[in-house]
Design a protein around this motif. Structure first.
Motif, PDB file in Angstrom:
ATOM      1  N   LEU A 103       2.117  16.786   4.241  1.00 36.71           N
ATOM      2  CA  LEU A 103       2.484  15.893   5.375  1.00 36.71           C
ATOM      3  C   LEU A 103       3.548  16.601   6.224  1.00 36.71           C
ATOM      4  CD1 LEU A 103       3.106  12.772   6.201  1.00 36.71           C
ATOM      5  CD2 LEU A 103       5.096  12.946   5.006  1.00 36.71           C
ATOM      6  N   ALA A 104       4.341  17.343   5.747  1.00 39.54           N
ATOM      7  CA  ALA A 104       5.487  17.986   6.398  1.00 39.54           C
ATOM      8  C   ALA A 104       4.837  18.710   7.744  1.00 39.54           C
ATOM      9  CB  ALA A 104       6.202  19.043   5.728  1.00 39.54           C
ATOM     10  N   ARG A 105       3.708  19.444   7.561  1.00 36.77           N
ATOM     11  CA  ARG A 105       3.019  20.043   8.540  1.00 36.77           C
ATOM     12  C   ARG A 105       2.557  19.263   9.845  1.00 36.77           C
ATOM     13  NH1 ARG A 105      -1.967  22.387  10.226  1.00 36.77           N
ATOM     14  NH2 ARG A 105      -3.193  21.728   8.119  1.00 36.77           N
ATOM     15  N   LEU A 106       2.109  17.881   9.352  1.00 39.97           N
ATOM     16  CA  LEU A 106       1.716  16.781  10.293  1.00 39.97           C
ATOM     17  C   LEU A 106       2.822  16.329  10.983  1.00 39.97           C
ATOM     18  CD1 LEU A 106      -0.557  15.192  11.637  1.00 39.97           C
ATOM     19  CD2 LEU A 106      -0.296  13.495   9.561  1.00 39.97           C
ATOM     20  N   VAL A 107       4.033  16.331  10.311  1.00 41.49           N
ATOM     21  CA  VAL A 107       5.048  15.558  11.075  1.00 41.49           C
ATOM     22  C   VAL A 107       5.585  16.700  11.935  1.00 41.49           C
ATOM     23  CG1 VAL A 107       7.679  15.123  10.541  1.00 41.49           C
ATOM     24  CG2 VAL A 107       5.763  14.219   9.041  1.00 41.49           C
ATOM     25  N   GLN A 156      11.907  10.521   5.807  1.00 44.73           N
ATOM     26  CA  GLN A 156      11.089  11.443   5.474  1.00 44.73           C
ATOM     27  C   GLN A 156      10.885  11.626   4.243  1.00 44.73           C
ATOM     28  OE1 GLN A 156      10.094  14.760   7.859  1.00 44.73           O
ATOM     29  NE2 GLN A 156       8.587  15.553   6.559  1.00 44.73           N
ATOM     30  N   THR A 157       9.929  11.291   3.443  1.00 44.63           N
ATOM     31  CA  THR A 157       9.532  11.756   1.839  1.00 44.63           C
ATOM     32  C   THR A 157       8.656  12.956   1.689  1.00 44.63           C
ATOM     33  OG1 THR A 157       8.241  10.046   1.440  1.00 44.63           O
ATOM     34  CG2 THR A 157      10.566   9.646   1.159  1.00 44.63           C
ATOM     35  N   ILE A 207       3.729   7.283   9.110  1.00 46.83           N
ATOM     36  CA  ILE A 207       2.621   8.234   8.953  1.00 46.83           C
ATOM     37  C   ILE A 207       2.651   8.377   7.094  1.00 46.83           C
ATOM     38  CG2 ILE A 207       1.551  10.573   9.015  1.00 46.83           C
ATOM     39  CD1 ILE A 207       1.572   8.843  11.678  1.00 46.83           C
ATOM     40  N   GLY A 208       1.716   7.795   6.533  1.00 44.71           N
ATOM     41  CA  GLY A 208       1.539   8.368   5.048  1.00 44.71           C
ATOM     42  C   GLY A 208       0.484   9.244   4.755  1.00 44.71           C
ATOM     43  N   TRP A 209       0.671   9.799   3.752  1.00 42.94           N
ATOM     44  CA  TRP A 209      -0.144  11.043   3.181  1.00 42.94           C
ATOM     45  C   TRP A 209      -0.830  10.397   1.867  1.00 42.94           C
ATOM     46  CZ3 TRP A 209      -1.809  14.679   6.265  1.00 42.94           C
ATOM     47  CH2 TRP A 209      -2.483  15.750   5.746  1.00 42.94           C
ATOM     48  N   VAL A 210      -2.402  10.445   2.094  1.00 39.97           N
ATOM     49  CA  VAL A 210      -2.932   9.611   1.055  1.00 39.97           C
ATOM     50  C   VAL A 210      -4.123  10.649   0.638  1.00 39.97           C
ATOM     51  CG1 VAL A 210      -2.328   7.488   2.051  1.00 39.97           C
ATOM     52  CG2 VAL A 210      -4.583   8.687   2.830  1.00 39.97           C
ATOM     53  N   GLU A 211      -4.719  10.446  -0.502  1.00 42.13           N
ATOM     54  CA  GLU A 211      -5.741  10.994  -1.190  1.00 42.13           C
ATOM     55  C   GLU A 211      -6.989  10.472  -0.591  1.00 42.13           C
ATOM     56  OE1 GLU A 211      -6.951  12.550  -5.600  1.00 42.13           O
ATOM     57  OE2 GLU A 211      -5.596  11.066  -5.500  1.00 42.13           O
ATOM     58  N   ASP A 212      -7.942  11.247  -0.543  1.00 38.79           N
ATOM     59  CA  ASP A 212      -9.172  11.038  -0.027  1.00 38.79           C
ATOM     60  C   ASP A 212     -10.083   9.985  -0.843  1.00 38.79           C
ATOM     61  OD1 ASP A 212      -8.645  12.672   2.012  1.00 38.79           O
ATOM     62  OD2 ASP A 212     -10.026  14.114   1.396  1.00 38.79           O
ATOM     63  N   ALA A 213     -10.771   9.095  -0.471  1.00 34.15           N
ATOM     64  CA  ALA A 213     -11.245   8.120  -1.108  1.00 34.15           C
ATOM     65  C   ALA A 213     -12.327   8.700  -2.278  1.00 34.15           C
ATOM     66  CB  ALA A 213     -12.103   7.106  -0.422  1.00 34.15           C
ATOM     67  N   ASP A 214     -12.885   9.945  -1.939  1.00 36.01           N
ATOM     68  CA  ASP A 214     -14.073  10.241  -2.771  1.00 36.01           C
ATOM     69  C   ASP A 214     -13.542  11.027  -4.055  1.00 36.01           C
ATOM     70  OD1 ASP A 214     -12.586  12.929  -1.918  1.00 36.01           O
ATOM     71  OD2 ASP A 214     -14.553  13.480  -0.646  1.00 36.01           O
ATOM     72  N   GLY A 215     -11.989  11.057  -4.092  1.00 35.40           N
ATOM     73  CA  GLY A 215     -11.595  11.557  -5.533  1.00 35.40           C
ATOM     74  C   GLY A 215     -11.798  13.261  -5.601  1.00 35.40           C
ATOM     75  N   ALA A 216     -12.051  13.753  -4.572  1.00 31.80           N
ATOM     76  CA  ALA A 216     -12.352  15.118  -4.557  1.00 31.80           C
ATOM     77  C   ALA A 216     -11.215  16.059  -4.469  1.00 31.80           C
ATOM     78  CB  ALA A 216     -13.496  15.753  -3.605  1.00 31.80           C
ATOM     79  N   GLY A 217      -9.995  15.686  -4.334  1.00 31.05           N
ATOM     80  CA  GLY A 217      -8.877  16.169  -4.536  1.00 31.05           C
ATOM     81  C   GLY A 217      -8.178  16.492  -3.146  1.00 31.05           C
TER      82      GLY A 217
END
Length: 200
Positions: A39-43, A116-117, A136-146
């Motif tokens: 997330l920090a890189r996206l911010v 920012q967290t 802006i949130g940082w979320v895990e992909d829905a496919d569960g692949a990490g």
């Protein structure tokens, strides 16, 4: 990809603690594949204005028209901003967020950072039409692949009837000319940053 509002409201974001009187206007997944700590890189990408703010000629024209109207009609004056017309959401922060990192202000958009967290960043802006929050949130992909990616939500509190009518009037332009081009630009800048850093 545009998402239902519940993609934001059903997650335990800290923004819910301080912006309960705002409505969720839009939610979008961002084409920013990465790992759990990115997330920090996206911010930083938002802060540095990497890539064009709106990559399409139509989108740029719409923004130019909006800023020109704002200047002519006095919508964006200092007296209508955060800390003047409206209090900053920083004044509502619980102690742990107030004492934590506030995150960066933006140079390419008139947004001031709220907090920012590790997985969440919020910034706010206000003018005569609306008090708005970019989340802006940082979320895990829905496919569960990490994998992980960014998710953008826009929260708004219109300024009376005028603000409500304004938001309704610009809605089709946001969906057709602004958001899709902006999100493509975010994705291009993200991929360019990954290539420059040698990230997989």
């Amino acid at each position: 990809m545009r998402l239902p509002r519940t993609a934001h409201t059903d997650r335990p974001w800290r923004i819910h603690e301080i912006a309960g009187d705002f409505r969720v206007e839009d939610v979008w997944d961002l084409p920013t594949p990465g790992g759990p700590d990115d997330l920090a890189r996206l911010v930083d990408q938002f802060r540095n204005g990497t890539g064009e703010r709106v990559a399409s000629p139509v989108g740029r024209a719409l923004f130019a028209i909006r800023w020109k109207l704002g200047a002519l009609l006095g919508w964006d004056g200092p007296a209508d901003g955060v800390g003047t017309r409206v209090e900053s959401l920083r004044d509502r922060l619980p102690q742990d967020l107030r004492e934590g990192a506030s995150g960066p202000d933006l140079s390419s958009f008139p947004f001031t950072s709220v907090y920012q967290t590790h997985d969440e960043w919020a910034a706010e802006m206000a003018n005569r039409t609306v008090h708005g929050v970019l989340h802006i949130g940082w979320v895990e992909d829905a496919d569960g692949a990490g994998g992980y990616h960014g998710r953008m939500a826009v929260l708004v509190k219109p300024n009376g009837l005028f603000g409500t009518l304004y938001m309704a009037a610009i809605k089709p332009f946001r969906y057709l000319g602004v958001y899709p081009a902006m999100i493509r630009g975010i994705g291009r800048a993200w991929e360019a940053g990954r290539a420059d850093s040698g990230a997989p």
